[in-house]
Motif scaffolding. Structure first.
Motif, mmCIF file in Angstrom:
data_model
loop_
_atom_site.group_PDB
_atom_site.id
_atom_site.type_symbol
_atom_site.label_atom_id
_atom_site.label_comp_id
_atom_site.label_asym_id
_atom_site.label_seq_id
_atom_site.Cartn_x
_atom_site.Cartn_y
_atom_site.Cartn_z
ATOM 1 N N ASN A 195 32.737 4.447 -17.237
ATOM 2 C CA ASN A 195 32.670 5.710 -16.506
ATOM 3 C C ASN A 195 31.790 6.708 -17.245
ATOM 4 O O ASN A 195 31.957 6.918 -18.452
ATOM 5 C CB ASN A 195 34.067 6.338 -16.374
ATOM 6 C CG ASN A 195 34.922 5.679 -15.317
ATOM 7 O OD1 ASN A 195 34.450 5.372 -14.231
ATOM 8 N ND2 ASN A 195 36.200 5.473 -15.637
ATOM 9 N N ILE A 196 30.869 7.318 -16.509
ATOM 10 C CA ILE A 196 30.208 8.536 -16.979
ATOM 11 C C ILE A 196 30.816 9.682 -16.194
ATOM 12 O O ILE A 196 30.780 9.693 -14.964
ATOM 13 C CB ILE A 196 28.680 8.496 -16.760
ATOM 14 C CG1 ILE A 196 28.046 7.342 -17.553
ATOM 15 C CG2 ILE A 196 28.054 9.832 -17.187
ATOM 16 C CD1 ILE A 196 26.542 7.204 -17.342
ATOM 17 N N LEU A 197 31.402 10.633 -16.895
ATOM 18 C CA LEU A 197 32.029 11.790 -16.267
ATOM 19 C C LEU A 197 31.075 12.972 -16.317
ATOM 20 O O LEU A 197 30.686 13.422 -17.395
ATOM 21 C CB LEU A 197 33.324 12.141 -17.011
ATOM 22 C CG LEU A 197 34.012 13.442 -16.585
ATOM 23 C CD1 LEU A 197 34.518 13.347 -15.143
ATOM 24 C CD2 LEU A 197 35.156 13.773 -17.533
ATOM 25 N N ASN B 208 29.380 14.591 -19.567
ATOM 26 C CA ASN B 208 28.235 15.464 -19.379
ATOM 27 C C ASN B 208 28.685 16.732 -18.664
ATOM 28 O O ASN B 208 29.525 16.685 -17.775
ATOM 29 C CB ASN B 208 27.171 14.716 -18.547
ATOM 30 C CG ASN B 208 26.026 15.589 -18.098
ATOM 31 O OD1 ASN B 208 25.922 15.925 -16.918
ATOM 32 N ND2 ASN B 208 25.151 15.956 -19.000
ATOM 33 N N TRP B 209 28.135 17.872 -19.066
ATOM 34 C CA TRP B 209 28.420 19.149 -18.421
ATOM 35 C C TRP B 209 27.229 20.064 -18.629
ATOM 36 O O TRP B 209 26.331 19.753 -19.410
ATOM 37 C CB TRP B 209 29.700 19.786 -18.999
ATOM 38 C CG TRP B 209 29.562 20.171 -20.443
ATOM 39 C CD1 TRP B 209 29.152 21.371 -20.943
ATOM 40 C CD2 TRP B 209 29.793 19.332 -21.583
ATOM 41 N NE1 TRP B 209 29.112 21.340 -22.324
ATOM 42 C CE2 TRP B 209 29.503 20.094 -22.745
ATOM 43 C CE3 TRP B 209 30.212 17.995 -21.742
ATOM 44 C CZ2 TRP B 209 29.628 19.577 -24.032
ATOM 45 C CZ3 TRP B 209 30.325 17.488 -23.032
ATOM 46 C CH2 TRP B 209 30.038 18.280 -24.149
ATOM 47 N N SER B 210 27.239 21.221 -17.978
ATOM 48 C CA SER B 210 26.143 22.172 -18.117
ATOM 49 C C SER B 210 26.395 23.075 -19.318
ATOM 50 O O SER B 210 27.234 23.987 -19.255
ATOM 51 C CB SER B 210 25.981 23.013 -16.853
ATOM 52 O OG SER B 210 24.939 23.959 -17.035
ATOM 53 N N VAL B 211 25.663 22.818 -20.379
ATOM 54 C CA VAL B 211 25.773 23.647 -21.578
ATOM 55 C C VAL B 211 25.329 25.069 -21.272
ATOM 56 O O VAL B 211 25.987 26.045 -21.637
ATOM 57 C CB VAL B 211 24.931 23.048 -22.725
ATOM 58 C CG1 VAL B 211 24.853 24.004 -23.911
ATOM 59 C CG2 VAL B 211 25.514 21.698 -23.160
ATOM 60 N N LYS B 212 24.212 25.194 -20.562
ATOM 61 C CA LYS B 212 23.625 26.524 -20.328
ATOM 62 C C LYS B 212 24.521 27.395 -19.447
ATOM 63 O O LYS B 212 24.607 28.607 -19.644
ATOM 64 C CB LYS B 212 22.242 26.391 -19.694
ATOM 65 C CG LYS B 212 22.235 25.918 -18.258
ATOM 66 C CD LYS B 212 20.843 25.910 -17.669
ATOM 67 C CE LYS B 212 20.871 25.543 -16.189
ATOM 68 N NZ LYS B 212 21.559 24.287 -15.890
ATOM 69 N N ASP B 213 25.168 26.797 -18.454
ATOM 70 C CA ASP B 213 25.958 27.581 -17.514
ATOM 71 C C ASP B 213 27.345 27.922 -18.036
ATOM 72 O O ASP B 213 27.945 28.911 -17.620
ATOM 73 C CB ASP B 213 26.087 26.835 -16.183
ATOM 74 C CG ASP B 213 24.764 26.730 -15.446
ATOM 75 O OD1 ASP B 213 24.071 27.761 -15.338
ATOM 76 O OD2 ASP B 213 24.414 25.631 -14.989
ATOM 77 N N ASN B 214 27.861 27.099 -18.936
ATOM 78 C CA ASN B 214 29.218 27.306 -19.413
ATOM 79 C C ASN B 214 29.304 27.839 -20.833
ATOM 80 O O ASN B 214 30.403 28.171 -21.295
ATOM 81 C CB ASN B 214 29.999 25.994 -19.318
ATOM 82 C CG ASN B 214 30.291 25.611 -17.880
ATOM 83 O OD1 ASN B 214 31.181 26.153 -17.246
ATOM 84 N ND2 ASN B 214 29.507 24.677 -17.342
#
Length: 318
Positions: free
Chosen positions: A202-204, A230-236
């Motif tokens: 799984n890639i989350l 993976n997540w948005s570093v810039k947005d969070n």
């Protein structure tokens, strides 16, 4: 190491011969199977990236209509014998046949809440989630049961895993208690399709929506079953290093999906990759973007520059 071995080593947080990388974007939803196969292979071959993420750009065949709360008890999704599922499995098989076994294929999946949102509208979904949560939960359960079967079919068709876009954890959308009742169980149901199988992964992707400024509760997902997250570093404002401290899996990301990778120049793309690796280190990371590359004029040579920067990185590079 081949590409599959390299990505598996990252997921195991082992040393690799070089840092792998992967980027993606959306395709036209009216593409034929052959066109969809061809576009994925073009991206893979022209950029030399280390994984193939198959985009879910065909709509889920959700059935039913919502006019009142009771309608949620009667929605559904067509099964694994549907033409829509057959189309997607043909894409998987076609890419596998041409790409071979030396690269991992991940099929993108959106959760049942997103499927309902696309089918009935986000305003409708949120209205009844607040006013009639038990009815919505019953409908979402039906969608989750169907999508779990779809996930199984994707894996049986040759996908090595699921790239799961986990949404509806945005700040201001649900309380944590509401999210734990309405969203989380069904995310886990689908993620377990790969998690319970040997040699499936799984890639989350923790994804935010523009209506909520792409901000999401990253911490709500710490214990989701994932091999890469993976997540948005810039947005969070949530760094890769902080993620490493709190997730038990390896990390995918580092680059602004609407920045240098989209706009250039190449020198800045290379510098951005180097900065990420200098800060994070080289173990347990695959270079990617905050989210799907979004915008006009996506250039494969820019993506290739980022991939090459990861492949050629050595600690201490300037």
């Amino acid at each position: 190491m081949n590409k599959a071995q390299r990505v598996k080593a990252v997921m195991n947080r082992e040393e690799t011969d070089y840092i792998p990388a992967g980027f993606w974007f959306h395709y036209k939803p009216d593409f034929t199977v052959e066109e969809m196969i061809g576009e994925h292979l073009k991206l893979y071959r022209e950029t030399d990236m280390d994984v193939i993420k198959i985009m879910q750009d065909y709509a889920y065949p959700v059935t039913g209509e919502i006019h009142c709360a009771d309608d949620w008890f009667h929605i559904g999704i067509r099964g694994t014998d549907s033409k829509e599922l057959k189309k997607m499995t043909e894409v998987i098989r076609g890419i596998r046949e041409q790409a071979g076994d030396d690269v991992l294929l991940f099929q993108t999946m959106f959760g049942p809440f997103k499927a309902a949102s696309i089918a009935f509208g986000d305003d409708v979904l949120m209205k009844y989630s607040k006013e009639a949560p038990e009815a919505v939960r019953a409908g979402i359960q039906k969608l989750a049961d169907g999508l779990e079967a779809w996930a199984e079919a994707y894996l049986d068709a040759g996908a090595d895993g699921i790239y799961y876009s986990a949404q509806y954890g945005e700040e201001g959308r649900f309380t944590k208690e509401e999210w734990e009742q309405l969203v989380r169980p069904f995310d886990l149901q689908i993620l377990q399709a790969a998690d319970r199988k040997k040699d499936k992964y799984n890639i989350l992707h923790i994804c935010g929506e523009p209506e909520y400024a792409f901000k999401t509760h990253v911490d709500w997902f710490y214990d989701y079953p994932a091999d890469l997250v993976n997540w948005s570093v810039k947005d969070n404002g949530y760094s890769l290093k902080k993620g490493r401290e709190n997730f038990s899996c390896a990390i995918l990301g580092g680059l602004n999906n609407k920045g240098n990778i989209l706009k250039g120049p190449k020198e800045e793309i290379r510098k951005e990759v180097q900065t990420v690796l200098e800060d994070f280190g080289t173990k347990g990371i695959m270079i990617g973007a905050d989210c799907t590359i979004q915008g006009e004029g996506i250039r494969l040579d820019y993506i290739r520059e980022a991939v090459e920067a990861a492949h050629t990185y050595r600690k201490g590079d300037e």
